[in-house]
Design an enzyme around this catalytic site. Structure first.
Site, PDB file in Angstrom:
ATOM      1  N   THR A 124      19.660  49.932 -26.886  1.00 40.91           N
ATOM      2  CA  THR A 124      18.745  48.792 -26.972  1.00 40.91           C
ATOM      3  C   THR A 124      17.352  49.219 -27.403  1.00 40.91           C
ATOM      4  OG1 THR A 124      19.978  47.727 -25.193  1.00 40.91           O
ATOM      5  CG2 THR A 124      17.794  46.845 -25.694  1.00 40.91           C
ATOM      6  N   GLY A 158      23.854  58.327 -31.607  1.00 40.76           N
ATOM      7  CA  GLY A 158      24.007  57.165 -30.750  1.00 40.76           C
ATOM      8  C   GLY A 158      22.833  56.234 -30.887  1.00 40.76           C
ATOM      9  N   THR A 159      23.056  54.974 -30.595  1.00 41.28           N
ATOM     10  CA  THR A 159      21.984  53.983 -30.589  1.00 41.28           C
ATOM     11  C   THR A 159      22.097  53.153 -29.322  1.00 41.28           C
ATOM     12  OG1 THR A 159      23.319  52.369 -31.790  1.00 41.28           O
ATOM     13  CG2 THR A 159      21.902  53.826 -33.099  1.00 41.28           C
ATOM     14  N   ASP A 188      20.265  57.331 -12.677  1.00 41.59           N
ATOM     15  CA  ASP A 188      21.293  56.813 -13.584  1.00 41.59           C
ATOM     16  C   ASP A 188      22.329  57.894 -13.894  1.00 41.59           C
ATOM     17  OD1 ASP A 188      22.579  54.842 -15.024  1.00 41.59           O
ATOM     18  OD2 ASP A 188      21.439  55.182 -16.863  1.00 41.59           O
ATOM     19  N   LYS A 211      15.213  62.128 -29.942  1.00 39.54           N
ATOM     20  CA  LYS A 211      15.376  60.794 -29.390  1.00 39.54           C
ATOM     21  C   LYS A 211      14.181  59.957 -29.816  1.00 39.54           C
ATOM     22  CE  LYS A 211      16.550  58.686 -24.942  1.00 39.54           C
ATOM     23  NZ  LYS A 211      16.907  59.024 -23.544  1.00 39.54           N
TER      24      LYS A 211
END
Length: 755
Positions: free
Chosen positions: A22, A19-20, A135, A41
């Site tokens: 910002t 995944g990517t 979050d 990460k």
């Protein structure tokens, strides 16, 4: 010099990008020297040169480091080099909850409750470490192919009580979060409930194109609990309350509410059914990924992109890589979180490249075994910790033999007698429960509770034991090695006795039949009657009062002593090792005021004024209020019960959050209503639910009205009732209960000390 975003950690081979976002990317990688698969990460290099972004990345690593739970992805290492920054963490064989919902739509209630419980347990671990996630959303919950759920991505986490900018994912943000209000565990509870709503309905609770409209809905719109199945209305209404003080105070309290509702609505098998359905959904999705070719069946989570930087990957379970927090980058230098214990040669500075890191990783796991007691036909079942991960088989055998020895001794001692008990009362089974009190890179301290099913009397077969292992030496510490030099003597044990029983009432007032009996060094050797276990904040002393010569009614006593009360008696290296060198105090550093008595349960210490008194009642401390003519016969006086909820016995089961306080297998008498002949076993109704300050922390507060009925009756109304007031510190498992509206209780709790 411009830094390349293609920078990679040396010693790892990248297998797949997962995944990517910002600010960075997440990849699946294999450690070259071990073959283990991890998730890495990376912070994009263009941000690594900016202090604000780099500090946020460090804070995420610190948040992961603080939280230890099987329901939170493990941190293995944080790297900060001239080339960039990276977090190395656990890889999970599964998919994100977001992917599950995209494929399945709505989930059946049992499956939704199950995934909520698992991730709430992850939040509970964070909350107990004073960390608020901020979050919680489907993309940050991973569902393993076994059905287990894990919480990931602590990129926006803060310490509880902090204020900060309005961050998070708008669809799940609590009302107070929109305005940058104080971060509390109740904020995470709100987000988790929003996700639960989405799981059972297939859509978010509030939906709008414009962010400001969404904010208005979260802050002011009615809670849409009517859209979820009726049995879980209460869960949604409770967790999405607009006022954070009306929600469960933290995730652990919410789990208790969830389990109560789930059992009532879907039966005792609700979780097994939920896991089964979740595992099937996650397994199908994971099997469809291109990464099943990885060794040991590892696979990645497809399409997992967390806000900002992406989420942790999936791979098969436990990794035993010898990784640690890099010294000099993060102030924390403790061993890797979770059940991995790291060792390294202290004489050689650890090399920076992970390819040459020479660390031995140990894993401690609990095993359940069943069989028969040698020399008898008596059944046995129990838990025992097992250490694995060392190439030194002789070392492993010494350690595991030491961990098994208390169980073998109990079976040898008790088995033959239990096998001869009246068969009509059986069948009998000897049982052992093991409880790890400390587990770090140097010490492993375990406490054992032994029992017998269908025993003829509550005191029969009530056994205890404890062992502390020096993992550097690979051996159990002897009783003498637990004490400071010169203190493992009868005189030193007398000092310990005076701390345990300052009023000399070891089991009621001393008498000619049962006089005051100071402990002796011999009580800890041979066939022990007293055991010491070492927790991170306190010494735990267990004394078999019957074996010490008292009546069988005295049974077994458990005492918790903050280290500042016994530090001079104990091996200083051992205390430093289990507390990480911290001075752990159970009371204020200032001397208590004249006439004040300190009474402790677990991590909580109350400072009683001169006109209060203390009586031990089994596993409870009875705090008798002023004006009682005979505090030893306190039943008709106003009193408060103080309990360490981690301590339990057959006669005194633990308090269950969300229920009224029993703490007695036979029910409590209605003393506060003046009816000792009636029991608190009738109908019960919760009449108040809030939070209250206790020693600088926040406790849940409840009031219950309970009907008093004759012995043997369960449920129904009675001739009278009692009202219980309950304060519960969930993260420290401390309960305070008052049935008398005892004056001064609130002030006692407000001025208490928490270690």
């Amino acid at each position: 010099m411009e830094l390349s975003d293609e920078w990679r950690l040396p010693g790892f081979t990248e297998l797949e990008q997962l995944g990517t976002g910002t600010f960075g990317r997440v990849v699946l990688a294999r450690q070259d020297n071990t073959g283990h698969v991890v998730a890495i990460k990376y912070l994009f290099s263009r941000f690594a040169a900016e202090p604000a972004y780099l500090d946020a990345f460090r804070q995420e690593a610190l948040a992961l480091h603080r939280v230890t739970s099987p329901h939170v992805v493990k941190l293995y290492e944080f790297f900060e080099t001239p080339q960039g920054a990276a977090i190395v963490m656990e890889a999970i064989n599964g998919v994100s909850l977001r992917s599950v919902l995209q494929a399945e739509g709505a989930l059946e209630p049992e499956a939704a409750l199950t995934v909520l419980k698992g991730s709430l347990l992850g939040l509970a671990a964070a909350h107990s470490a004073n960390v608020v996630h901020r979050d919680y959303k489907p993309a940050n919950v991973l569902v393993a192919d076994t059905g287990e759920s894990k919480l990931v991505d602590f990129g926006t986490a803060v310490l509880a009580g902090e204020r900060g900018p309005s961050v998070g994912t708008p669809a799940y943000m609590a009302p107070e979060q929109w305005s940058g209000g104080q971060a509390t565990p109740a904020t995470d509870v709100y987000a988790a409930t929003c996700v639960f709503f989405q799981c059972v309905t297939g859509h978010r609770p509030y939906e709008a194109e414009q962010t400001e409209v969404l904010r208005t809905l979260h802050e002011h719109a009615p809670i849409p609990f009517g859209e979820v199945p009726q049995p879980v209305h209460e869960i949604v209404a409770l967790g999405m309350a607009k006022d954070p003080s009306k929600r469960p105070v933290d995730a652990l309290v919410f789990v208790s509410e969830l389990e109560r509702v789930a059992r009532a609505a879907y039966g005792d098998e609700w979780e097994r059914k939920g896991w089964s359905r979740l595992a099937k959904a996650a397994g199908v999705l994971a099997a469809a990924t291109p990464l099943v070719l990885l060794s040991a069946g590892t696979a990645a989570a497809p399409g997992v992109v967390a806000a900002g930087t992406g989420a942790a990957a999936a791979s098969t379970g436990g990794i035993a890589v010898g990784l640690k927090i890099t010294a000099g980058v993060i102030a924390a230098t403790a061993a890797v979180v979770g059940s991995v214990v790291v060792f390294s040669d202290a004489s050689t500075p650890p090399p920076s490249p992970p390819t040459t890191q020479q660390a031995v990783a140990l894993k401690v796991a609990m095993k359940t075994e069943s069989g028969t007691v040698p020399g008898t036909t008596l059944a046995y079942t129990g838990e025992r910790p097992e250490v694995t991960g060392s190439a030194d088989q002789a070392w492993l055998k010494r350690v595991n033999d030491a961990l098994t020895a208390p169980i073998d001794a109990w079976n040898r001692k008790t088995g033959p007698g239990a096998a001869k008990l009246e068969p009509e009362r059986g069948p009998y089974t000897l049982t052992t429960k093991a409880d790890i009190r400390t587990e770090n890179e140097r010490y492993l301290s375990v406490r054992y509770t032994h029992d017998l099913t269908n025993k003829p009397h509550s005191t029969w077969g009530n056994g205890r034991a404890a062992v502390t292992i020096d993992l550097k030496e690979g051996k159990a510490l002897t009783p003498a090695e637990l004490f400071a030099p010169g203190k493992f003597t009868d005189e030193g044990l007398r000092e310990l006795t005076e701390i345990l029983w300052p009023d000399k009432e070891q089991c009621g007032p001393p008498s000619t039949i049962f006089p005051y009996r100071p402990l002796q060094a011999a009580d800890l050797t041979g066939d022990p009657k007293v055991w010491l276990a070492f927790a991170p904040t306190a010494l735990e002393v267990t004394a078999n009062m019957t074996d010490l010569g008292f009546t069988t009614a005295c049974s077994v006593q458990d005492h918790t002593l903050p280290y500042d009360k016994v530090r001079g008696l104990l091996n200083p290296a051992l205390v430093n090792g289990v507390t990480s060198g911290k001075v752990v105090k159970g009371t204020s550093s200032a001397p208590p005021a004249q006439g004040v008595t300190d009474v402790s349960a677990g991590a909580l210490t109350l400072h009683l004024p001169q006109d209060w008194s203390v009586v031990s009642q089994g596993l409870e401390k009875v705090l008798v209020g002023p004006g009682c003519p005979d505090p030893k016969k306190y039943f008709n006086c106003k009193y408060v019960l103080l309990t360490d909820n981690t301590q339990r016995s057959a006669e005194q089961p633990p308090y269950r959050p969300g229920e009224f306080y029993r703490r007695s297998a036979g029910g409590r008498a209605c003393n506060a209503a003046g009816r000792k002949d009636l029991r608190q076993e009738g109908d019960a109704a919760r009449t108040a639910s809030a939070t209250a300050p206790v020693g600088g922390a926040t406790a849940t507060y409840e009031e219950w009205t309970i009907q008093c009925v004759p012995r043997g009756q369960t449920g129904g109304s009675g001739e009278t009732s009692v009202t219980q007031r309950i304060w519960f510190l969930a993260d420290r498992q401390i309960v305070v209960m008052d049935e008398w509206r005892t004056p001064g209780v609130e002030e006692l709790l407000r001025t208490a000390t928490i270690s």
